[in-house]
Design a protein around this motif. Structure first.
Motif, PDB file in Angstrom:
ATOM      1  N   ASP A  28      44.334  43.524  50.514  1.00 30.84           N
ATOM      2  CA  ASP A  28      44.965  43.564  49.217  1.00 30.84           C
ATOM      3  C   ASP A  28      44.792  42.299  48.348  1.00 30.84           C
ATOM      4  OD1 ASP A  28      46.556  41.336  49.964  1.00 30.84           O
ATOM      5  OD2 ASP A  28      47.991  42.111  51.308  1.00 30.84           O
ATOM      6  N   SER A  29      45.253  42.322  46.934  1.00 27.11           N
ATOM      7  CA  SER A  29      44.605  41.656  46.047  1.00 27.11           C
ATOM      8  C   SER A  29      44.859  40.039  46.448  1.00 27.11           C
ATOM      9  CB  SER A  29      45.341  41.955  44.666  1.00 27.11           C
ATOM     10  OG  SER A  29      46.630  41.779  45.012  1.00 27.11           O
ATOM     11  N   LYS A  30      45.680  39.999  47.483  1.00 32.53           N
ATOM     12  CA  LYS A  30      45.810  38.452  47.841  1.00 32.53           C
ATOM     13  C   LYS A  30      44.596  37.681  48.388  1.00 32.53           C
ATOM     14  CE  LYS A  30      50.684  38.794  48.840  1.00 32.53           C
ATOM     15  NZ  LYS A  30      51.934  38.824  49.578  1.00 32.53           N
ATOM     16  N   GLU A  31      43.714  38.655  48.764  1.00 33.35           N
ATOM     17  CA  GLU A  31      42.498  38.212  49.587  1.00 33.35           C
ATOM     18  C   GLU A  31      41.472  37.837  48.484  1.00 33.35           C
ATOM     19  OE1 GLU A  31      40.793  39.982  52.852  1.00 33.35           O
ATOM     20  OE2 GLU A  31      42.182  41.357  53.111  1.00 33.35           O
ATOM     21  N   LEU A  32      41.822  38.212  47.316  1.00 33.67           N
ATOM     22  CA  LEU A  32      40.673  37.949  46.110  1.00 33.67           C
ATOM     23  C   LEU A  32      40.611  36.390  45.694  1.00 33.67           C
ATOM     24  CD1 LEU A  32      41.648  40.810  43.550  1.00 33.67           C
ATOM     25  CD2 LEU A  32      39.692  40.634  45.193  1.00 33.67           C
ATOM     26  N   SER A  33      39.526  35.855  45.442  1.00 32.16           N
ATOM     27  CA  SER A  33      39.448  34.438  45.040  1.00 32.16           C
ATOM     28  C   SER A  33      40.264  34.303  43.694  1.00 32.16           C
ATOM     29  CB  SER A  33      37.981  33.937  45.127  1.00 32.16           C
ATOM     30  OG  SER A  33      37.477  33.996  46.430  1.00 32.16           O
ATOM     31  N   TYR A  34      40.056  35.159  42.690  1.00 32.20           N
ATOM     32  CA  TYR A  34      40.677  35.138  41.452  1.00 32.20           C
ATOM     33  C   TYR A  34      40.635  36.407  40.948  1.00 32.20           C
ATOM     34  CZ  TYR A  34      41.476  31.794  37.670  1.00 32.20           C
ATOM     35  OH  TYR A  34      41.990  31.048  36.605  1.00 32.20           O
ATOM     36  N   LEU A  35      41.736  36.772  40.032  1.00 32.73           N
ATOM     37  CA  LEU A  35      41.987  37.916  39.436  1.00 32.73           C
ATOM     38  C   LEU A  35      42.569  37.693  38.150  1.00 32.73           C
ATOM     39  CD1 LEU A  35      42.770  40.800  39.395  1.00 32.73           C
ATOM     40  CD2 LEU A  35      44.691  40.203  40.674  1.00 32.73           C
ATOM     41  N   ILE A  36      42.064  38.547  37.377  1.00 36.98           N
ATOM     42  CA  ILE A  36      42.426  38.480  35.889  1.00 36.98           C
ATOM     43  C   ILE A  36      42.872  39.607  35.347  1.00 36.98           C
ATOM     44  CG2 ILE A  36      41.525  38.085  33.315  1.00 36.98           C
ATOM     45  CD1 ILE A  36      40.067  35.621  34.093  1.00 36.98           C
ATOM     46  N   GLY A  37      44.131  39.746  34.658  1.00 31.49           N
ATOM     47  CA  GLY A  37      44.711  40.679  33.978  1.00 31.49           C
ATOM     48  C   GLY A  37      44.348  40.861  32.642  1.00 31.49           C
ATOM     49  N   THR A  38      44.084  42.137  31.976  1.00 26.56           N
ATOM     50  CA  THR A  38      43.909  42.150  30.777  1.00 26.56           C
ATOM     51  C   THR A  38      44.412  43.634  30.192  1.00 26.56           C
ATOM     52  OG1 THR A  38      42.115  42.367  28.975  1.00 26.56           O
ATOM     53  CG2 THR A  38      41.346  43.510  31.131  1.00 26.56           C
ATOM     54  N   GLY A  39      44.361  43.911  28.891  1.00 24.25           N
ATOM     55  CA  GLY A  39      44.733  45.312  28.484  1.00 24.25           C
ATOM     56  C   GLY A  39      46.381  45.362  27.910  1.00 24.25           C
ATOM     57  N   TYR A  40      46.931  46.423  27.603  1.00 20.38           N
ATOM     58  CA  TYR A  40      48.173  46.812  27.281  1.00 20.38           C
ATOM     59  C   TYR A  40      49.326  45.893  28.160  1.00 20.38           C
ATOM     60  CZ  TYR A  40      52.182  49.595  26.313  1.00 20.38           C
ATOM     61  OH  TYR A  40      53.519  49.994  26.246  1.00 20.38           O
ATOM     62  N   GLY A  41      49.029  45.953  29.286  1.00 21.58           N
ATOM     63  CA  GLY A  41      49.798  45.435  30.319  1.00 21.58           C
ATOM     64  C   GLY A  41      49.522  44.189  31.171  1.00 21.58           C
ATOM     65  N   ARG A  42      48.565  43.526  30.318  1.00 21.63           N
ATOM     66  CA  ARG A  42      48.009  42.311  31.087  1.00 21.63           C
ATOM     67  C   ARG A  42      49.093  41.300  31.801  1.00 21.63           C
ATOM     68  NH1 ARG A  42      46.790  41.735  25.864  1.00 21.63           N
ATOM     69  NH2 ARG A  42      47.465  39.981  24.533  1.00 21.63           N
TER      70      ARG A  42
END
Length: 265
Positions: free
Chosen positions: A58-72
């Motif tokens: 799942d996304s918890k394994e990512l080192s860094y996550l960035i949200g963008t867009g309309y629902g960022r």
């Protein structure tokens, strides 16, 4: 030592896109889904799908996550969020540093972005007050014409006659299309008119930011070559697209995540 991965999630009003990069900054997975009833559900579904493609739990394994867009602001587990304008500029600049301007046509808005030599945003203009000229406009037109939105580009190529369609309002344009159909006007000619209508609407916004050569078009509408061609004629500049054009915002967000993680080492 476990590999590190970096991701960007672009939550749009119509589609949600996600991209995962590896430690070398290469794309290892990307996905696009139809946006759900709310932004958080969209982000959760897209991230679950892209993580599975990348071989992550799942996304918890990512080192860094960035949200963008309309629902960022609604991307769970995101380390931060960055505006889609900056992310589109980053995604295009890293792919091709020579690009000076971006035309991004989304589901409910249109953006014209001028880029500086270092990839930062120099100037931008945005239309989010009216659906005319957006992906939603094309969805409505396709529904009235009883064709798939993916077919519009090829059908418009078959046009042999000029048909004018208003670019001022989706409702008025819909009425015009219905009237043209009632008169027996060929659908291909109507579609060509729709493409010119969208181009006219978008070109006005582009002139406000001073579009120059080396223009890239991003967003799902860039997959419609009829719109791209009509815009080229309106602007007098060649417009480039890439196979990953719909993922450009998510790619830019992932690249920001990659850069930020490197800086924090």
């Amino acid at each position: 030592m476990a590999k590190k991965y970096f991701a960007g999630c672009d939550v749009g009003s119509t589609y949600t896109k996600a991209v995962i990069l590896d430690e070398q900054g290469n794309i290892v997975a990307h996905t696009t889904i139809r946006s759900k009833i709310n932004s958080e559900q969209s982000a959760v579904a897209a991230m679950a799908e892209v993580c599975e493609k990348a071989g992550l739990k799942d996304s918890k394994e990512l080192s860094y996550l960035i949200g963008t867009g309309y629902g960022r602001n609604k991307v769970p587990f995101a380390d931060e969020n960055i505006s889609e304008i900056s992310c589109h500029a980053m995604g295009v600049h890293v792919t091709d540093p020579s690009v000076k301007a971006i035309i991004d046509i989304g589901g409910q808005d249109v953006k014209g972005i001028s880029i500086d030599t270092d990839g930062t945003v120099k100037n931008f203009a945005m239309n989010d007050k009216c659906a005319a000229g957006t992906g939603r406009f094309l969805d409505v037109m396709a529904r009235v014409l009883e064709v798939k939105v993916e077919e519009l580009g090829d059908l418009g190529d078959k046009s042999t006659k000029e048909v004018g369609i208003s670019s001022t309002c989706t409702v008025f344009a819909e009425s015009e299309v219905i009237s043209q159909l009632a008169m027996g006007t060929n659908k291909c000619d109507i579609i060509h008119g729709i493409h010119k209508s969208v181009a006219g609407r978008v070109s006005g916004l582009c002139h406000r930011i001073g579009v120059r050569d080396d223009v890239v078009m991003t967003g799902g509408v860039a997959q419609n070559h009829g719109i791209v061609k009509a815009l080229q004629e309106q602007l007098g500049h060649e417009i480039h697209t890439t196979p990953l054009t719909q993922y450009n915002g998510a790619l830019g967000a992932a690249l920001f995540a990659y850069q930020k993680a490197l800086k924090n080492k």
